[in-house]
Design a protein around this motif. Structure first.
Motif, PDB file in Angstrom:
ATOM      1  N   ALA A 127       8.299  57.503   4.111  1.00  0.00           N
ATOM      2  CA  ALA A 127       7.720  56.631   5.129  1.00  0.00           C
ATOM      3  C   ALA A 127       7.335  55.285   4.529  1.00  0.00           C
ATOM      4  O   ALA A 127       7.549  54.230   5.156  1.00  0.00           O
ATOM      5  CB  ALA A 127       6.498  57.304   5.764  1.00  0.00           C
ATOM      6  N   TRP A 128       6.773  55.308   3.320  1.00  0.00           N
ATOM      7  CA  TRP A 128       6.427  54.039   2.658  1.00  0.00           C
ATOM      8  C   TRP A 128       7.678  53.202   2.420  1.00  0.00           C
ATOM      9  O   TRP A 128       7.685  51.993   2.690  1.00  0.00           O
ATOM     10  CB  TRP A 128       5.711  54.316   1.332  1.00  0.00           C
ATOM     11  N   LEU A 129       8.722  53.835   1.940  1.00  0.00           N
ATOM     12  CA  LEU A 129       9.967  53.105   1.685  1.00  0.00           C
ATOM     13  C   LEU A 129      10.528  52.514   2.979  1.00  0.00           C
ATOM     14  O   LEU A 129      10.957  51.353   3.014  1.00  0.00           O
ATOM     15  CB  LEU A 129      10.996  54.037   1.046  1.00  0.00           C
ATOM     16  N   ASP A 130      10.535  53.299   4.041  1.00  0.00           N
ATOM     17  CA  ASP A 130      11.072  52.814   5.311  1.00  0.00           C
ATOM     18  C   ASP A 130      10.276  51.622   5.834  1.00  0.00           C
ATOM     19  O   ASP A 130      10.841  50.697   6.433  1.00  0.00           O
ATOM     20  CB  ASP A 130      11.060  53.934   6.351  1.00  0.00           C
ATOM     21  N   GLN A 131       8.966  51.637   5.629  1.00  0.00           N
ATOM     22  CA  GLN A 131       8.130  50.536   6.095  1.00  0.00           C
ATOM     23  C   GLN A 131       8.260  49.306   5.198  1.00  0.00           C
ATOM     24  O   GLN A 131       8.294  48.171   5.683  1.00  0.00           O
ATOM     25  CB  GLN A 131       6.655  50.976   6.153  1.00  0.00           C
ATOM     26  N   VAL A 132       8.322  49.511   3.889  1.00  0.00           N
ATOM     27  CA  VAL A 132       8.265  48.376   2.965  1.00  0.00           C
ATOM     28  C   VAL A 132       9.610  47.667   2.821  1.00  0.00           C
ATOM     29  O   VAL A 132       9.654  46.473   2.504  1.00  0.00           O
ATOM     30  CB  VAL A 132       7.740  48.840   1.586  1.00  0.00           C
ATOM     31  N   ILE A 133      10.706  48.388   3.051  1.00  0.00           N
ATOM     32  CA  ILE A 133      12.034  47.770   2.958  1.00  0.00           C
ATOM     33  C   ILE A 133      12.352  47.108   4.299  1.00  0.00           C
ATOM     34  O   ILE A 133      12.538  47.786   5.312  1.00  0.00           O
ATOM     35  CB  ILE A 133      13.109  48.810   2.602  1.00  0.00           C
ATOM     36  N   ILE A 134      12.374  45.798   4.304  1.00  0.00           N
ATOM     37  CA  ILE A 134      12.589  45.036   5.546  1.00  0.00           C
ATOM     38  C   ILE A 134      13.891  44.248   5.413  1.00  0.00           C
ATOM     39  O   ILE A 134      13.957  43.222   4.721  1.00  0.00           O
ATOM     40  CB  ILE A 134      11.414  44.083   5.817  1.00  0.00           C
TER      41      ILE A 134
END
Length: 204
Positions: free
Chosen positions: A95-102
């Motif tokens: 979830a962190w990766l999905d949010q932080v990768i823009i």
């Protein structure tokens, strides 16, 4: 003053090999670099919400995504505790990766973390090393290496891998306890040495 971004994702605060070893890393980092800053996120205690359509559509204008991306961009080094759950990373870390990768903001040519060193403590209850029967089930190192390099352009990714962490609690693995203890001791030493090297690099 260098900044270390430290993420833990193991479910349990006590008895976790990944948390134990990331703590060793941070301790060594601060001993060598006492003026350094540590930004800490416990992804198990305070989970990042999964990416939804609204957050995806807002991209860098989404408050949480902008906050996480800024933390990552401002870090001089990143430390991640990534235990293996069901052959891959915890969903909280995903979830962190999905949010932080823009995409279009901090990926590809726009990545601000290409040269940021990442150290990942990838603990696992068994062994998934090359040549072992479950080598093909290893989706922690493989996944993180691909997503960090492929999406964020990270060029320096180091893995510390304490294996056989379930040996002390599973009777059928009791004969592997010496190997588990050796692996854990090696992981602690690698954490100390890597932290020292990174702290020295940023203190220079």
């Amino acid at each position: 003053m260098a900044t270390l971004l430290h993420l833990d994702s193991a479910l349990f605060p006590q008895g976790s090999a990944s948390r134990d070893i990331t703590a060793t890393f941070v301790k060594s980092w601060l001993e060598q670099h006492p003026e350094g800053k540590v930004v800490y996120r416990d992804l198990a205690a305070s989970p990042i919400p999964h990416l939804d359509a609204a957050a995806l559509g807002a991209g860098p204008d989404h408050e949480l995504r902008a906050e996480l991306a800024a933390e990552l961009a401002e870090a001089d080094a990143v430390l991640i505790g990534a235990p293996m759950y069901n052959f891959t990373i915890p969903s909280t870390l995903k979830a962190w990766l999905d949010q932080v990768i823009i995409v279009g903001s901090n990926t590809g040519a726009d990545s601000q973390v290409t040269g940021t060193p990442f150290t990942i403590v990838a603990s696992r209850g068994g062994s998934y090393a090359p040549g072992t029967p479950r080598e093909d089930f290893e989706f922690v190192q493989n996944y993180l290496e691909k997503v960090l390099a492929g999406m964020l352009g990270v060029t320096e990714i180091d893995f510390i891998v304490p294996e056989l962490t379930l040996a002390p609690v599973k009777p059928e693995m009791s004969d592997l306890i010496p190997l588990a203890e050796a692996s854990r001791a090696k992981a602690h030493e690698e954490a100390v040495q890597k932290a020292k090297a990174l702290a020295a690099r940023h203190a220079a």
